[in-house]
Design a protein around this motif. Structure first.
Motif, PDB file in Angstrom:
ATOM      1  N   VAL A 284      16.559  -4.224 -15.320  1.00  0.00           N
ATOM      2  CA  VAL A 284      17.829  -3.926 -14.641  1.00  0.00           C
ATOM      3  C   VAL A 284      17.581  -3.630 -13.164  1.00  0.00           C
ATOM      4  N   ALA A 285      16.566  -2.792 -12.912  1.00  0.00           N
ATOM      5  CA  ALA A 285      16.248  -2.443 -11.525  1.00  0.00           C
ATOM      6  C   ALA A 285      15.871  -3.689 -10.738  1.00  0.00           C
ATOM      7  N   ILE A 286      15.044  -4.551 -11.330  1.00  0.00           N
ATOM      8  CA  ILE A 286      14.593  -5.759 -10.636  1.00  0.00           C
ATOM      9  C   ILE A 286      15.777  -6.679 -10.329  1.00  0.00           C
ATOM     10  N   CYS A 287      16.714  -6.818 -11.293  1.00  0.00           N
ATOM     11  CA  CYS A 287      17.883  -7.682 -11.082  1.00  0.00           C
ATOM     12  C   CYS A 287      18.725  -7.182  -9.914  1.00  0.00           C
TER      13      CYS A 287
ATOM     14  N   ALA B 105      10.634  -4.406   1.934  1.00  0.00           N
ATOM     15  CA  ALA B 105      10.203  -3.292   1.084  1.00  0.00           C
ATOM     16  C   ALA B 105      10.771  -3.440  -0.324  1.00  0.00           C
ATOM     17  N   VAL B 106      12.050  -3.815  -0.395  1.00  0.00           N
ATOM     18  CA  VAL B 106      12.687  -3.984  -1.708  1.00  0.00           C
ATOM     19  C   VAL B 106      12.003  -5.110  -2.482  1.00  0.00           C
ATOM     20  N   THR B 107      11.658  -6.192  -1.771  1.00  0.00           N
ATOM     21  CA  THR B 107      11.000  -7.319  -2.426  1.00  0.00           C
ATOM     22  C   THR B 107       9.646  -6.914  -3.006  1.00  0.00           C
ATOM     23  N   VAL B 108       8.935  -6.093  -2.248  1.00  0.00           N
ATOM     24  CA  VAL B 108       7.621  -5.639  -2.726  1.00  0.00           C
ATOM     25  C   VAL B 108       7.769  -4.917  -4.055  1.00  0.00           C
ATOM     26  N   THR B 109       8.783  -4.070  -4.178  1.00  0.00           N
ATOM     27  CA  THR B 109       8.935  -3.329  -5.427  1.00  0.00           C
ATOM     28  C   THR B 109       9.479  -4.213  -6.540  1.00  0.00           C
TER      29      THR B 109
ATOM     30  N   HIS C 235       0.833  -1.203   0.000  1.00  0.00           N
ATOM     31  CA  HIS C 235       0.000   0.000   0.000  1.00  0.00           C
ATOM     32  C   HIS C 235       0.868   1.253   0.000  1.00  0.00           C
ATOM     33  N   VAL C 236       1.902   1.226   0.851  1.00  0.00           N
ATOM     34  CA  VAL C 236       2.758   2.410   0.966  1.00  0.00           C
ATOM     35  C   VAL C 236       3.521   2.653  -0.334  1.00  0.00           C
ATOM     36  N   ALA C 237       3.950   1.533  -0.973  1.00  0.00           N
ATOM     37  CA  ALA C 237       4.736   1.659  -2.203  1.00  0.00           C
ATOM     38  C   ALA C 237       3.952   2.376  -3.292  1.00  0.00           C
ATOM     39  N   LEU C 238       2.619   2.294  -3.218  1.00  0.00           N
ATOM     40  CA  LEU C 238       1.782   2.935  -4.232  1.00  0.00           C
ATOM     41  C   LEU C 238       2.006   4.451  -4.252  1.00  0.00           C
ATOM     42  N   THR C 239       2.225   5.028  -3.063  1.00  0.00           N
ATOM     43  CA  THR C 239       2.548   6.455  -3.007  1.00  0.00           C
ATOM     44  C   THR C 239       3.839   6.726  -3.780  1.00  0.00           C
TER      45      THR C 239
ATOM     46  N   ALA D 113       9.267   3.934  -5.951  1.00  0.00           N
ATOM     47  CA  ALA D 113       8.475   3.056  -5.090  1.00  0.00           C
ATOM     48  C   ALA D 113       9.372   2.383  -4.063  1.00  0.00           C
ATOM     49  N   THR D 114      10.581   1.974  -4.488  1.00  0.00           N
ATOM     50  CA  THR D 114      11.526   1.347  -3.564  1.00  0.00           C
ATOM     51  C   THR D 114      11.840   2.293  -2.417  1.00  0.00           C
TER      52      THR D 114
END
Lengths: 301, 256
Positions: free
Chosen positions: A133-136, A182-186, A44-48, A64-65
């Protein structure tokens, strides 16, 4: 295997595998400390953060991260230091994050409702090279923490007070778990979407622990389930026009139901094996209980 | 008495509050090397708070604590201390084997590093000490209450500590398991380990105990030889009704 030729599909599959590995790897620590829904809150927070990314025209994944990390650290601090009504504070954070995201995305010119939906529920076809790239990079960080420090994280989630007395930096490790979650969520955001991220963190772990007895095996089985369902879900979207996030989560729940059904016969087989082993060793049911007090026959009725 | 040697635990005028209620009101406690000291007292007398303040888990509002001659705030040698918290279970949200739980006690030596062969051997020894070698690969959720307590004690022993601090290790443990625990503890004491333990009653540990400290309402009311045989039932303010300890056996006539 024609889908392997498609560059869209290659990116999507790579992202899916990384999500399938990282989400259960972090999720197991959250489940162990009975914070299974923390991933949902971070989502939810990442949506901001996504909304902020659109508004400032930066990459929404990185923004988001950043916001999710700040939010999860705040949640951890509320958990650690909050005296009363910590759940109210968390609720404010969750719904504030959600509302903030919708508001910011509407304020920005580029963000449309279609865009919002792709972040909420995942959209593999819009995964860009930049996103991959960001996800990796983020997945690498998550794996380094969850595998490299698994013993220490196990200890602090198992019994926090005891872990403090062993001299482990418990506060720092707790914050590290929050940041990693948090990183995993993004990482998972683009594949399964923010609303379904938590499912991929929790459901594979819940499924695995139906049939396992140790933490290490639960970890491995949960990651295997995670990879299997994300890959299967992604390939399904190549042939059928179905939303990837929902497909993946439904597959994970199907695995959970299957493992739950398997659990009872498996436990019965194990107990039979134990009984057979005990019988072979000639163990009897009798154990000497030290007699300390003789029964006195002078009771007054 | 060996207690004149360098004190392992030294608590001076400890004061602590939980909420607004004072729980410790100037507690003095010294435990010498090799001593076995029992903290006794009724529920709410401050026993648990006292031991938890010794390991820094309860902030003191006054007084001081030092371990091995080092002030608690500067104390870092946590591998010298083995702690058995007051728990009825060793389970968490995810299955874990006996070995995995016990191995977490070794982290005071390995810290953020990886376990060596010696660390694994120490974990195995600790499990053998409490008599659970045949269950080390089993999930802790499949164990009985007494076995849970033995896992928690093995976890404390995994670091091979010089000082064992135990909070009600016999709570909810059946008599057979109590005897096994007493045997484990006897070996540790014979090897020179210092022990501070909170007890509700002396039970099978009685012969091991050198000294008893009795707390009442956050104050030390007795510090000396253990009140033999009578345990804490003879202490003032004891209102605990024990199902087996009534002077005259009571039968209602319904079942007997």
């Amino acid at each position: 295997m024609e889908f392997l030729q498609d560059p869209f599909m290659q990116r999507a599959l790579l992202a899916a595998v990384l999500v399938g590995v990282t989400a259960p790897a972090v999720g197991i620590h959250l489940v162990q400390r009975r914070q299974a829904l923390m991933g949902d809150g971070i989502g939810h927070v990442a949506l901001t953060g996504v909304g902020l990314g659109f508004l400032l025209s930066t990459n929404p994944v990185w923004m988001a991260t950043l916001v999710a990390v700040v939010g999860s650290v705040a949640m951890e601090l509320i958990r650690a230091y909050g005296r009363t009504r910590g759940d109210i504070a968390l609720a404010m954070l969750f719904y504030g994050g959600m509302a903030g995201g919708v508001m910011l995305m509407n304020l920005s010119g580029t963000g449309s409702n279609a865009n919002l939906t792709s972040y909420l529920f995942g959209s593999l076809s819009t995964v860009s090279d930049e996103d991959v790239v960001a996800i990796c990079l983020l997945a690498g960080f998550v794996l380094l923490v969850t595998v490299g420090l698994r013993r220490q994280l196990f200890a602090i989630s198992q019994d926090e007070e005891f872990a403090r007395v062993t001299g482990l930096p418990v506060r720092a490790l707790n914050l590290l778990v929050a940041v990693t979650a948090a990183v995993t969520v993004t990482v998972a955001m683009r594949v399964v979407g923010l609303l379904l991220v938590s499912a991929l963190m929790v459901v594979p772990v819940a499924a695995a622990q139906q049939v396992t007895r140790s933490f290490a095996v639960t970890f491995v089985v949960a990651v295997a389930i995670g990879v299997a369902v994300t890959l299967a879900g992604t390939v399904t979207t190549y042939y059928q026009d179905v939303p990837p996030g929902a497909t993946i989560v439904l597959l994970a729940i199907a695995v959970f139901v299957l493992f739950t059904a398997l659990a009872t016969p498996l436990a019965r087989r194990r107990s039979r094996a134990v009984e057979a082993a005990a019988g072979a060793a000639g163990t009897e049911c009798d154990v000497d209980v030290p007699a300390t007090r003789r029964p006195a026959g002078d009771a007054a009725v | 008495m060996e207690s004149v040697a360098e004190p392992v635990i030294s608590v001076r005028g400890a004061r602590a509050t939980l909420g607004s209620r004072p729980v410790l009101r100037g507690v003095d406690l010294t435990v010498g090397r090799g001593e076995v000291v029992a903290l006794l007292g009724a529920n709410g007398s401050g026993k648990s708070t006292a031991v938890r303040s010794v390991i820094g888990q309860v902030p003191l509002t006054g007084g001081s604590v030092s371990l091995f001659g080092t002030e608690l705030r500067r104390f870092r040698a946590w591998s010298r201390v083995g702690y058995v918290p007051q728990r009825t279970t060793a389970t968490s949200g995810v299955p874990a084997t006996v070995r995995e739980v016990v191995a977490s006690g070794r982290l005071s030596r390995t810290r953020l590093g990886w376990p060596s062969r010696g660390d694994r051997a120490a974990v195995r020894r600790a499990i053998e000490l409490v008599g659970l070698a045949d269950r080390s690969r089993d999930s802790v959720s499949a164990l009985s209450g007494g076995q849970h307590q033995r896992v928690l004690i093995a976890r404390a022993l995994a670091a091979e500590p010089e000082l064992l601090i135990m909070d009600e290790p016999m709570a909810g443990v059946d008599l057979a398991s109590q005897e096994i625990l007493a045997g484990t503890l006897r070996e540790q004491v014979a090897a020179g380990t210092t022990v501070l333990l909170v007890l509700h009653e002396l039970g099978p540990l009685e012969p091991l105990i050198d000294r008893a400290v009795v707390l009442r309402d956050g104050c030390v009311v007795h510090d000396g030889p253990p009140p033999r045989a009578v345990g804490q039932h003879a202490l003032p303010g004891h209102d605990h009704v024990h199902p087996h300890a009534a002077d005259e056996p009571l039968r209602t006539g319904l079942l007997s």
